[in-house]
Design a protein around this motif. Structure first.
Motif, short mmCIF file in Angstrom:
data_model
loop_
_atom_site.label_atom_id
_atom_site.label_comp_id
_atom_site.label_asym_id
_atom_site.label_seq_id
_atom_site.Cartn_x
_atom_site.Cartn_y
_atom_site.Cartn_z
N SER A 115 0.83 -1.21 0.00
CA SER A 115 0.00 0.00 0.00
C SER A 115 0.87 1.26 0.00
O SER A 115 0.56 2.24 -0.68
N TYR A 116 1.97 1.24 0.76
CA TYR A 116 2.89 2.38 0.76
C TYR A 116 3.51 2.55 -0.63
O TYR A 116 3.62 3.66 -1.15
N ASP A 117 3.92 1.43 -1.19
CA ASP A 117 4.54 1.43 -2.51
C ASP A 117 3.57 1.99 -3.55
O ASP A 117 3.94 2.77 -4.43
N ALA A 118 2.30 1.60 -3.43
CA ALA A 118 1.27 2.06 -4.37
C ALA A 118 1.08 3.57 -4.30
O ALA A 118 0.96 4.25 -5.32
N VAL A 119 1.05 4.11 -3.08
CA VAL A 119 0.89 5.56 -2.92
C VAL A 119 2.08 6.30 -3.52
O VAL A 119 1.92 7.31 -4.22
N GLN A 120 3.27 5.80 -3.28
CA GLN A 120 4.46 6.44 -3.84
C GLN A 120 4.42 6.44 -5.37
O GLN A 120 4.78 7.44 -6.00
N LYS A 121 4.01 5.35 -5.95
CA LYS A 121 3.92 5.26 -7.41
C LYS A 121 2.84 6.20 -7.94
O LYS A 121 3.02 6.83 -8.99
N ALA A 122 1.73 6.30 -7.22
CA ALA A 122 0.66 7.21 -7.63
C ALA A 122 1.14 8.65 -7.56
O ALA A 122 0.87 9.46 -8.47
#
Length: 273
Positions: A115-122
């Motif tokens: 989820s953290y990784d997803a936010v960073q990518k977004a």
């Protein structure tokens, strides 16, 4: 004009406030151990997310595998897996199609970094109003079971529908016990990490079968393969197997165990590719 007593009183008040803030910060760090590693990722609490969700001002995004999403997810959650190579493009398009919304990304709870990784990518794609819901689906289903779907059905009776933590814990093995069981004639170690999660083979388990979870369930579990074996299954941090157990039970598996803490507990590192 302040007297000496006034100044001492103010100092005590400020010290008390600082002390309270310190303990709040320390408690948060313990409860959410990876937030400090992602200081640029804004979190959202279960309560605040539910308010936004109920008001229709927030979209909940599940970034796990399809299998995990199919097992359990908040009602109305959108599935956009972060492991998809086109995730950046997909999330940018989705956000642009939903202007004025907040977007909360979640996975399997406080030790799951997807989820953290997803936010960073977004954020790297220029997306605004993106948050990590790092309490994840384990917290959501406990607090709002009636707003959760389990194997496609609403959770109306958590005590009957959810596998108790106590029962799940009975299936957990420490690494040494896990390795010893894998040496038995009927022991079958299986690595269900996907290509994004995998951070290397475990010592002594180099010959474990590698079957990513999204392949393992339809191509193995649902076909009831090796039900005569002791399945020794490990994931990245010990969270995905909690949901996998629902499929194992559903399809009649009796003899299985999970590695406590997953591969991360052994390798002491959690990296995503």
């Amino acid at each position: 004009m302040f007297t000496r007593n006034n100044k001492l009183g103010i100092a005590r008040v400020l010290f008390s406030i600082a002390l309270v803030l310190f303990f709040i910060s320390a408690a948060t760090a313990v409860e959410f151990p990876y937030r400090e590693k992602y200081p640029n990722v804004p979190p959202i609490s279960t309560e605040d997310l539910f308010k936004e969700y109920s008001a229709g001002t927030a979209v909940i995004i599940d970034v796990r595998s399809k299998i995990e999403y199919d097992v359990i997810h908040p009602e109305g959650a959108v599935h956009i897996p972060v492991s998809d190579r086109a995730f950046g493009k997909n999330i940018k398009q989705f956000v642009s199609e939903n202007p004025g919304k907040k977007f909360a990304f979640y996975c399997n709870g406080i030790t799951c970094l997807k989820s953290y990784d997803a936010v960073q990518k977004a954020m790297a794609e220029g997306c605004k109003n993106v948050f990590v819901y790092d309490a994840g689906v384990p917290d959501w289903v406990q607090v709002y079971p009636n707003k959760t779907l389990l194997l496609g059905k609403p959770v109306v009776d958590p005590k009957k529908q959810l596998i108790p933590k106590s029962e799940f814990k009975k299936r957990l093995l420490g690494f040494e016990a896990f390795k010893e069981k894998s040496k038995e004639s009927n022991g079958l170690p299986i690595d269900v990490r996907d290509n994004v999660q995998s951070s290397g083979a475990l010592p002594g388990l180099e010959k474990a079968r590698t079957i990513p979870l999204d392949k393992f369930i339809p191509n193995f579990v649902e076909k009831k393969i090796n039900q005569d074996k002791l399945l020794l299954i490990f994931d990245q941090v010990g969270k995905q197997v909690e949901w996998l157990e629902y499929y194992l039970v559903e399809h009649g598996y009796k003899d299985y165990a999970f590695l406590e803490g997953g591969a991360t507990a052994v390798l002491k590192v959690q990296k995503y590719k």
